[in-house]
Write an enzyme that holds these catalytic residues in place. Structure first.
Site, PDB file in Angstrom:
ATOM      1  CD  GLU A 160       4.348  41.820  51.192  1.00  0.00           C
ATOM      2  OE1 GLU A 160       4.532  41.132  52.208  1.00  0.00           O
ATOM      3  OE2 GLU A 160       3.352  41.706  50.446  1.00  0.00           O
ATOM      4  CG  HIS A 311       2.083  34.651  30.066  1.00  0.00           C
ATOM      5  ND1 HIS A 311       2.490  35.768  29.368  1.00  0.00           N
ATOM      6  CD2 HIS A 311       1.591  33.784  29.149  1.00  0.00           C
ATOM      7  CE1 HIS A 311       2.244  35.593  28.085  1.00  0.00           C
ATOM      8  NE2 HIS A 311       1.699  34.405  27.914  1.00  0.00           N
ATOM      9  CE  LYS A 352       3.121  30.913  26.049  1.00  0.00           C
ATOM     10  NZ  LYS A 352       1.887  31.363  26.742  1.00  0.00           N
TER      11      LYS A 352
END
Length: 397
Positions: A160, A311, A352
Protein backbone atom coordinates in the site's frame (compact mmCIF):
# COMPACT_ATOMS: atom_id res chain seq x y z
CA UNK A 1 -21.62 9.28 62.45
CA UNK A 2 -20.43 12.87 62.94
CA UNK A 3 -17.28 14.80 62.04
CA UNK A 4 -14.87 16.75 64.13
CA UNK A 5 -12.43 19.40 62.97
CA UNK A 6 -8.72 18.45 63.03
CA UNK A 7 -6.65 21.32 61.70
CA UNK A 8 -7.70 21.91 58.11
CA UNK A 9 -9.32 18.48 57.66
CA UNK A 10 -12.49 16.97 58.97
CA UNK A 11 -12.08 13.50 60.41
CA UNK A 12 -15.05 11.14 60.62
CA UNK A 13 -15.80 9.91 64.12
CA UNK A 14 -18.20 7.23 65.25
CA UNK A 15 -20.72 8.41 67.82
CA UNK A 16 -22.98 5.37 67.86
CA UNK A 17 -23.41 3.94 71.32
CA UNK A 18 -22.43 0.46 72.35
CA UNK A 19 -24.73 -1.98 70.57
CA UNK A 20 -27.53 -3.35 72.76
CA UNK A 21 -29.15 -5.68 70.25
CA UNK A 22 -28.57 -7.40 66.91
CA UNK A 23 -29.90 -4.45 64.93
CA UNK A 24 -27.39 -2.10 66.56
CA UNK A 25 -24.58 -4.57 65.84
CA UNK A 26 -25.53 -4.60 62.15
CA UNK A 27 -25.53 -0.82 62.07
CA UNK A 28 -22.08 -0.76 63.66
CA UNK A 29 -20.84 -3.29 61.07
CA UNK A 30 -22.19 -1.05 58.28
CA UNK A 31 -20.38 1.96 59.73
CA UNK A 32 -17.15 -0.02 59.99
CA UNK A 33 -17.48 -1.16 56.36
CA UNK A 34 -18.08 2.36 55.07
CA UNK A 35 -15.52 4.16 57.23
CA UNK A 36 -12.50 1.88 56.73
CA UNK A 37 -9.44 3.76 57.95
CA UNK A 38 -7.19 4.95 55.08
CA UNK A 39 -3.45 4.52 55.15
CA UNK A 40 -1.41 7.49 54.05
CA UNK A 41 0.03 7.60 50.50
CA UNK A 42 3.72 8.45 49.89
CA UNK A 43 4.33 12.18 49.97
CA UNK A 44 5.44 12.27 46.33
CA UNK A 45 2.27 10.62 44.97
CA UNK A 46 0.98 12.74 42.08
CA UNK A 47 -2.48 14.25 42.38
CA UNK A 48 -5.03 13.69 39.62
CA UNK A 49 -5.39 16.84 37.54
CA UNK A 50 -6.11 17.62 33.90
CA UNK A 51 -5.75 20.64 31.64
CA UNK A 52 -7.99 23.57 32.62
CA UNK A 53 -7.60 25.61 29.37
CA UNK A 54 -7.10 28.76 31.47
CA UNK A 55 -4.56 30.04 28.93
CA UNK A 56 -7.31 30.19 26.32
CA UNK A 57 -9.39 32.38 28.59
CA UNK A 58 -6.59 34.95 28.77
CA UNK A 59 -4.82 34.64 25.40
CA UNK A 60 -7.38 33.06 23.09
CA UNK A 61 -4.89 30.27 22.28
CA UNK A 62 -4.63 26.66 23.40
CA UNK A 63 -1.25 25.55 24.77
CA UNK A 64 -1.09 22.11 23.20
CA UNK A 65 2.28 21.33 24.77
CA UNK A 66 0.81 21.93 28.23
CA UNK A 67 -2.30 19.97 27.27
CA UNK A 68 -0.28 16.88 26.34
CA UNK A 69 1.95 17.30 29.39
CA UNK A 70 -1.16 17.26 31.59
CA UNK A 71 -1.94 13.75 30.32
CA UNK A 72 0.51 12.35 32.89
CA UNK A 73 -1.88 13.23 35.72
CA UNK A 74 -5.16 12.99 33.80
CA UNK A 75 -5.50 9.26 34.40
CA UNK A 76 -6.62 6.26 32.34
CA UNK A 77 -5.11 6.00 28.84
CA UNK A 78 -4.05 9.65 28.83
CA UNK A 79 -1.55 8.72 31.54
CA UNK A 80 -0.47 5.63 29.61
CA UNK A 81 0.19 7.85 26.59
CA UNK A 82 2.30 10.24 28.69
CA UNK A 83 4.24 7.28 30.08
CA UNK A 84 4.82 6.03 26.52
CA UNK A 85 6.31 9.42 25.67
CA UNK A 86 8.65 9.13 28.65
CA UNK A 87 9.74 5.61 27.67
CA UNK A 88 10.49 6.67 24.08
CA UNK A 89 12.39 9.78 25.23
CA UNK A 90 14.53 7.67 27.55
CA UNK A 91 15.11 5.17 24.76
CA UNK A 92 16.30 7.92 22.41
CA UNK A 93 18.45 9.60 25.04
CA UNK A 94 20.46 6.52 26.04
CA UNK A 95 24.08 6.25 24.94
CA UNK A 96 26.64 3.56 25.66
CA UNK A 97 28.70 6.29 27.32
CA UNK A 98 26.07 6.27 30.09
CA UNK A 99 27.34 2.84 31.12
CA UNK A 100 30.64 1.96 32.84
CA UNK A 101 33.26 0.35 30.61
CA UNK A 102 33.18 -3.41 31.06
CA UNK A 103 36.41 -5.35 31.57
CA UNK A 104 35.79 -7.28 28.35
CA UNK A 105 34.72 -4.25 26.31
CA UNK A 106 35.80 -4.10 22.66
CA UNK A 107 38.89 -1.95 22.17
CA UNK A 108 37.12 0.34 19.70
CA UNK A 109 34.41 1.09 22.25
CA UNK A 110 36.64 2.16 25.12
CA UNK A 111 36.87 5.69 23.74
CA UNK A 112 34.29 8.08 25.25
CA UNK A 113 33.39 9.69 21.93
CA UNK A 114 32.92 6.32 20.27
CA UNK A 115 30.64 5.24 23.11
CA UNK A 116 28.49 8.35 22.65
CA UNK A 117 27.72 7.21 19.11
CA UNK A 118 26.20 3.90 20.25
CA UNK A 119 22.45 4.36 20.68
CA UNK A 120 19.45 2.18 21.37
CA UNK A 121 18.50 0.08 18.35
CA UNK A 122 14.86 0.89 17.63
CA UNK A 123 12.51 -1.79 16.26
CA UNK A 124 9.28 -0.39 14.77
CA UNK A 125 6.35 -2.64 13.90
CA UNK A 126 3.07 -1.67 12.30
CA UNK A 127 0.15 -3.35 10.58
CA UNK A 128 -0.95 -2.46 7.07
CA UNK A 129 -3.80 -0.17 8.14
CA UNK A 130 -1.21 2.31 9.40
CA UNK A 131 -0.03 2.75 5.81
CA UNK A 132 -3.61 2.77 4.52
CA UNK A 133 -4.42 5.81 6.63
CA UNK A 134 -2.59 9.09 7.15
CA UNK A 135 -0.23 7.58 9.73
CA UNK A 136 1.88 6.75 6.66
CA UNK A 137 3.17 10.32 6.64
CA UNK A 138 4.30 10.04 10.29
CA UNK A 139 6.04 6.76 9.48
CA UNK A 140 7.67 8.41 6.47
CA UNK A 141 9.05 11.13 8.75
CA UNK A 142 10.55 8.44 10.99
CA UNK A 143 12.22 6.68 8.05
CA UNK A 144 13.31 9.90 6.32
CA UNK A 145 15.23 11.04 9.40
CA UNK A 146 16.42 7.54 10.36
CA UNK A 147 14.68 7.58 13.73
CA UNK A 148 14.26 3.79 13.56
CA UNK A 149 16.71 1.03 12.74
CA UNK A 150 14.55 -2.00 11.95
CA UNK A 151 10.97 -2.24 10.65
CA UNK A 152 8.64 -5.23 10.65
CA UNK A 153 5.35 -4.97 8.76
CA UNK A 154 2.88 -6.99 6.75
CA UNK A 155 2.54 -7.43 2.99
CA UNK A 156 -0.23 -4.84 2.96
CA UNK A 157 1.99 -2.39 4.80
CA UNK A 158 4.54 -2.68 2.00
CA UNK A 159 2.36 -2.79 -1.09
CA UNK A 160 0.00 0.00 0.00
CA UNK A 161 2.96 2.32 0.48
CA UNK A 162 3.90 1.76 -3.17
CA UNK A 163 0.28 1.88 -4.33
CA UNK A 164 -0.09 5.31 -2.74
CA UNK A 165 2.85 6.52 -4.83
CA UNK A 166 0.88 5.50 -7.92
CA UNK A 167 -2.73 6.28 -6.96
CA UNK A 168 -4.40 7.82 -3.88
CA UNK A 169 -6.66 6.30 -1.25
CA UNK A 170 -9.89 8.18 -0.53
CA UNK A 171 -12.05 8.97 2.48
CA UNK A 172 -15.28 6.99 2.90
CA UNK A 173 -17.42 5.90 5.83
CA UNK A 174 -17.45 2.93 8.21
CA UNK A 175 -21.12 2.31 7.41
CA UNK A 176 -20.87 2.01 3.63
CA UNK A 177 -22.47 -1.23 2.47
CA UNK A 178 -20.22 -3.84 0.91
CA UNK A 179 -22.32 -5.11 -2.00
CA UNK A 180 -22.71 -1.76 -3.83
CA UNK A 181 -19.00 -1.06 -3.39
CA UNK A 182 -18.11 -4.48 -4.75
CA UNK A 183 -20.21 -3.89 -7.86
CA UNK A 184 -18.40 -0.57 -8.40
CA UNK A 185 -14.93 -2.10 -7.95
CA UNK A 186 -14.19 -0.11 -4.80
CA UNK A 187 -12.59 -1.71 -1.75
CA UNK A 188 -13.22 -0.40 1.77
CA UNK A 189 -10.66 -0.29 4.60
CA UNK A 190 -12.64 0.99 7.59
CA UNK A 191 -13.66 4.48 6.50
CA UNK A 192 -11.15 4.59 3.64
CA UNK A 193 -11.79 3.68 0.00
CA UNK A 194 -9.36 2.09 -2.44
CA UNK A 195 -10.51 1.69 -6.07
CA UNK A 196 -9.57 -1.63 -7.60
CA UNK A 197 -7.88 0.35 -10.35
CA UNK A 198 -5.16 1.24 -7.82
CA UNK A 199 -4.17 -2.43 -7.67
CA UNK A 200 -4.19 -2.61 -11.46
CA UNK A 201 -1.73 0.29 -11.57
CA UNK A 202 0.39 -1.46 -8.94
CA UNK A 203 0.39 -4.67 -11.00
CA UNK A 204 1.48 -2.75 -14.09
CA UNK A 205 4.44 -1.41 -12.09
CA UNK A 206 5.34 -4.57 -10.17
CA UNK A 207 4.85 -7.35 -12.76
CA UNK A 208 7.65 -6.27 -15.14
CA UNK A 209 9.94 -5.74 -12.15
CA UNK A 210 9.14 -9.24 -10.92
CA UNK A 211 10.23 -10.66 -14.28
CA UNK A 212 13.45 -8.67 -14.02
CA UNK A 213 14.12 -9.98 -10.50
CA UNK A 214 13.46 -13.51 -11.72
CA UNK A 215 15.95 -12.97 -14.56
CA UNK A 216 18.56 -11.83 -12.04
CA UNK A 217 17.88 -14.84 -9.82
CA UNK A 218 18.41 -17.23 -12.71
CA UNK A 219 21.56 -15.42 -13.87
CA UNK A 220 23.25 -15.20 -10.46
CA UNK A 221 21.70 -18.05 -8.44
CA UNK A 222 21.08 -15.58 -5.63
CA UNK A 223 17.79 -16.13 -3.77
CA UNK A 224 16.43 -12.76 -2.68
CA UNK A 225 15.06 -12.37 0.83
CA UNK A 226 11.84 -10.44 1.52
CA UNK A 227 13.94 -7.68 3.11
CA UNK A 228 16.06 -7.46 -0.05
CA UNK A 229 12.90 -7.32 -2.14
CA UNK A 230 11.54 -4.38 -0.12
CA UNK A 231 14.92 -2.65 -0.37
CA UNK A 232 14.87 -3.07 -4.15
CA UNK A 233 11.27 -1.90 -4.46
CA UNK A 234 12.12 1.19 -2.42
CA UNK A 235 14.89 1.96 -4.87
CA UNK A 236 12.72 1.34 -7.92
CA UNK A 237 9.78 3.48 -6.75
CA UNK A 238 12.09 6.50 -6.38
CA UNK A 239 9.37 8.54 -4.69
CA UNK A 240 10.02 10.67 -1.60
CA UNK A 241 6.47 10.18 -0.34
CA UNK A 242 7.25 6.47 0.17
CA UNK A 243 8.23 5.10 3.57
CA UNK A 244 10.25 2.35 1.92
CA UNK A 245 12.02 4.69 -0.46
CA UNK A 246 13.51 6.32 2.64
CA UNK A 247 14.25 2.92 4.15
CA UNK A 248 16.23 2.18 0.98
CA UNK A 249 18.01 5.54 1.13
CA UNK A 250 18.87 5.22 4.83
CA UNK A 251 19.54 1.47 4.77
CA UNK A 252 16.81 0.70 7.29
CA UNK A 253 16.13 -3.03 7.32
CA UNK A 254 12.50 -3.95 6.59
CA UNK A 255 11.30 -7.46 7.38
CA UNK A 256 8.00 -8.94 6.21
CA UNK A 257 7.84 -12.67 6.95
CA UNK A 258 4.33 -12.94 5.45
CA UNK A 259 5.07 -10.88 2.37
CA UNK A 260 2.92 -13.11 0.17
CA UNK A 261 -0.20 -12.37 2.24
CA UNK A 262 -1.58 -9.65 -0.03
CA UNK A 263 -1.39 -8.21 -3.52
CA UNK A 264 2.33 -8.98 -3.73
CA UNK A 265 1.49 -12.63 -3.10
CA UNK A 266 -1.25 -12.50 -5.73
CA UNK A 267 1.25 -11.17 -8.28
CA UNK A 268 3.84 -13.81 -7.37
CA UNK A 269 1.16 -16.48 -7.76
CA UNK A 270 0.14 -15.30 -11.24
CA UNK A 271 3.80 -14.90 -12.20
CA UNK A 272 4.70 -18.44 -11.15
CA UNK A 273 1.70 -19.92 -13.02
CA UNK A 274 3.28 -18.84 -16.28
CA UNK A 275 6.90 -18.87 -15.16
CA UNK A 276 7.67 -21.18 -12.20
CA UNK A 277 10.84 -20.97 -10.16
CA UNK A 278 10.94 -17.57 -8.46
CA UNK A 279 11.93 -18.03 -4.80
CA UNK A 280 12.08 -15.73 -1.76
CA UNK A 281 14.40 -16.87 1.04
CA UNK A 282 12.63 -16.24 4.37
CA UNK A 283 15.10 -18.41 6.30
CA UNK A 284 17.94 -15.93 5.78
CA UNK A 285 15.72 -13.07 6.91
CA UNK A 286 14.98 -14.63 10.30
CA UNK A 287 18.72 -14.97 10.84
CA UNK A 288 19.22 -11.32 9.92
CA UNK A 289 16.38 -10.06 12.11
CA UNK A 290 17.40 -12.04 15.19
CA UNK A 291 21.00 -10.91 14.75
CA UNK A 292 19.84 -7.28 14.77
CA UNK A 293 18.58 -7.89 18.31
CA UNK A 294 21.30 -10.22 19.59
CA UNK A 295 24.21 -7.89 18.81
CA UNK A 296 22.56 -4.64 19.92
CA UNK A 297 23.76 -3.05 23.16
CA UNK A 298 20.23 -1.86 23.92
CA UNK A 299 16.96 -2.29 22.08
CA UNK A 300 13.62 -0.55 22.05
CA UNK A 301 10.35 -1.83 20.59
CA UNK A 302 7.57 0.42 19.32
CA UNK A 303 4.64 -1.60 17.98
CA UNK A 304 1.42 -0.30 16.44
CA UNK A 305 -1.12 -3.10 16.29
CA UNK A 306 -0.49 -6.75 16.99
CA UNK A 307 -0.37 -10.19 15.45
CA UNK A 308 2.61 -11.04 13.29
CA UNK A 309 4.41 -7.70 13.51
CA UNK A 310 4.28 -7.61 17.30
CA UNK A 311 5.33 -11.19 17.82
CA UNK A 312 8.10 -11.10 15.20
CA UNK A 313 9.76 -8.15 16.93
CA UNK A 314 9.16 -9.48 20.43
CA UNK A 315 10.50 -12.92 19.51
CA UNK A 316 13.66 -11.43 18.01
CA UNK A 317 14.26 -9.61 21.29
CA UNK A 318 13.79 -12.86 23.19
CA UNK A 319 17.18 -13.80 21.72
CA UNK A 320 18.79 -11.15 23.96
CA UNK A 321 16.62 -11.84 27.03
CA UNK A 322 14.23 -9.00 26.25
CA UNK A 323 14.08 -5.43 25.05
CA UNK A 324 15.10 -2.54 27.29
CA UNK A 325 12.28 -0.20 26.22
CA UNK A 326 8.82 -1.21 25.02
CA UNK A 327 5.75 0.70 23.87
CA UNK A 328 2.74 -1.09 22.39
CA UNK A 329 -0.28 0.76 21.02
CA UNK A 330 -3.39 -1.26 20.19
CA UNK A 331 -6.96 -1.94 21.24
CA UNK A 332 -6.64 -5.69 21.79
CA UNK A 333 -7.48 -7.24 25.15
CA UNK A 334 -5.84 -10.18 26.86
CA UNK A 335 -8.77 -12.36 27.97
CA UNK A 336 -8.77 -14.37 24.71
CA UNK A 337 -5.10 -15.37 25.00
CA UNK A 338 -4.11 -13.61 21.78
CA UNK A 339 -0.61 -12.30 21.27
CA UNK A 340 -2.01 -8.96 20.14
CA UNK A 341 -3.87 -8.56 23.43
CA UNK A 342 -1.18 -10.01 25.67
CA UNK A 343 -0.06 -7.49 28.24
CA UNK A 344 3.60 -6.73 28.76
CA UNK A 345 3.81 -8.78 31.94
CA UNK A 346 3.07 -11.82 29.79
CA UNK A 347 5.91 -10.85 27.45
CA UNK A 348 8.23 -10.54 30.47
CA UNK A 349 7.36 -14.12 31.43
CA UNK A 350 8.66 -15.25 28.00
CA UNK A 351 11.82 -13.16 28.20
CA UNK A 352 10.74 -10.90 25.31
CA UNK A 353 10.72 -7.80 27.51
CA UNK A 354 13.54 -7.48 30.01
CA UNK A 355 12.78 -7.66 33.73
CA UNK A 356 12.98 -4.19 35.25
CA UNK A 357 12.82 -2.47 31.86
CA UNK A 358 10.80 0.62 30.94
CA UNK A 359 7.58 -0.41 29.24
CA UNK A 360 3.94 0.53 28.74
CA UNK A 361 0.97 -0.51 26.67
CA UNK A 362 -1.39 2.21 25.48
CA UNK A 363 -4.89 0.84 24.94
CA UNK A 364 -5.87 3.14 22.09
CA UNK A 365 -6.43 3.27 18.34
CA UNK A 366 -3.05 4.02 16.82
CA UNK A 367 -4.11 6.56 14.19
CA UNK A 368 -5.28 8.79 17.03
CA UNK A 369 -2.22 8.30 19.21
CA UNK A 370 0.87 7.69 17.07
CA UNK A 371 1.22 11.14 15.43
CA UNK A 372 1.04 12.70 18.91
CA UNK A 373 3.65 10.23 20.18
CA UNK A 374 5.94 11.18 17.28
CA UNK A 375 5.41 14.86 18.03
CA UNK A 376 6.25 14.42 21.70
CA UNK A 377 9.08 11.88 21.54
CA UNK A 378 10.63 12.03 18.07
CA UNK A 379 10.63 15.75 17.24
CA UNK A 380 13.55 16.72 19.45
CA UNK A 381 16.98 18.25 18.95
CA UNK A 382 18.46 14.94 17.72
CA UNK A 383 15.74 14.63 15.08
CA UNK A 384 16.22 18.27 14.10
CA UNK A 385 19.96 17.69 13.67
CA UNK A 386 19.31 14.55 11.59
CA UNK A 387 16.91 16.44 9.34
CA UNK A 388 19.35 19.34 8.94
CA UNK A 389 22.19 16.95 8.01
CA UNK A 390 19.99 15.17 5.46
CA UNK A 391 18.85 18.43 3.87
CA UNK A 392 22.41 19.75 3.74
CA UNK A 393 23.61 16.55 2.05
CA UNK A 394 20.82 16.76 -0.51
CA UNK A 395 21.65 20.40 -1.31
CA UNK A 396 25.27 19.45 -2.05
CA UNK A 397 24.22 17.00 -4.75
Amino acid sequence: VSTQSTGDTRTPTRTMSTPTNAKDSQQQAAVAAVMVQSEGLPSDTAKTSGHAFSEFETTGRVDYEALLKSYMTTGFQATSFAQAVEVMREMRAWRLSDEPIADDEDDDLRDEEARKQVKTKVFLGFTSNMISCGVRESLCYMARNRLVDVIVTTAGGIEEDFIKCLAPHYMGDFKLAGAPLRKRGINRIGNLLVPNSSYVVFEEWFAPLLHKLHDEQEATGHLMTPSELVHRLGKEINDESSVFYWCYKNNIKVFSPAITDGSIGDMIYFHTVSRPGFVLDIARDIHLLNSEAIYARRTGMLVLGGGLVKHHIFNANLMRNGADYTVVVNTAVDFDGSDAGANIEEAISWGKVRIGSRNIKVHAEASLVFPLLVAQAFCDDDAKAAAAARIAAEQKK
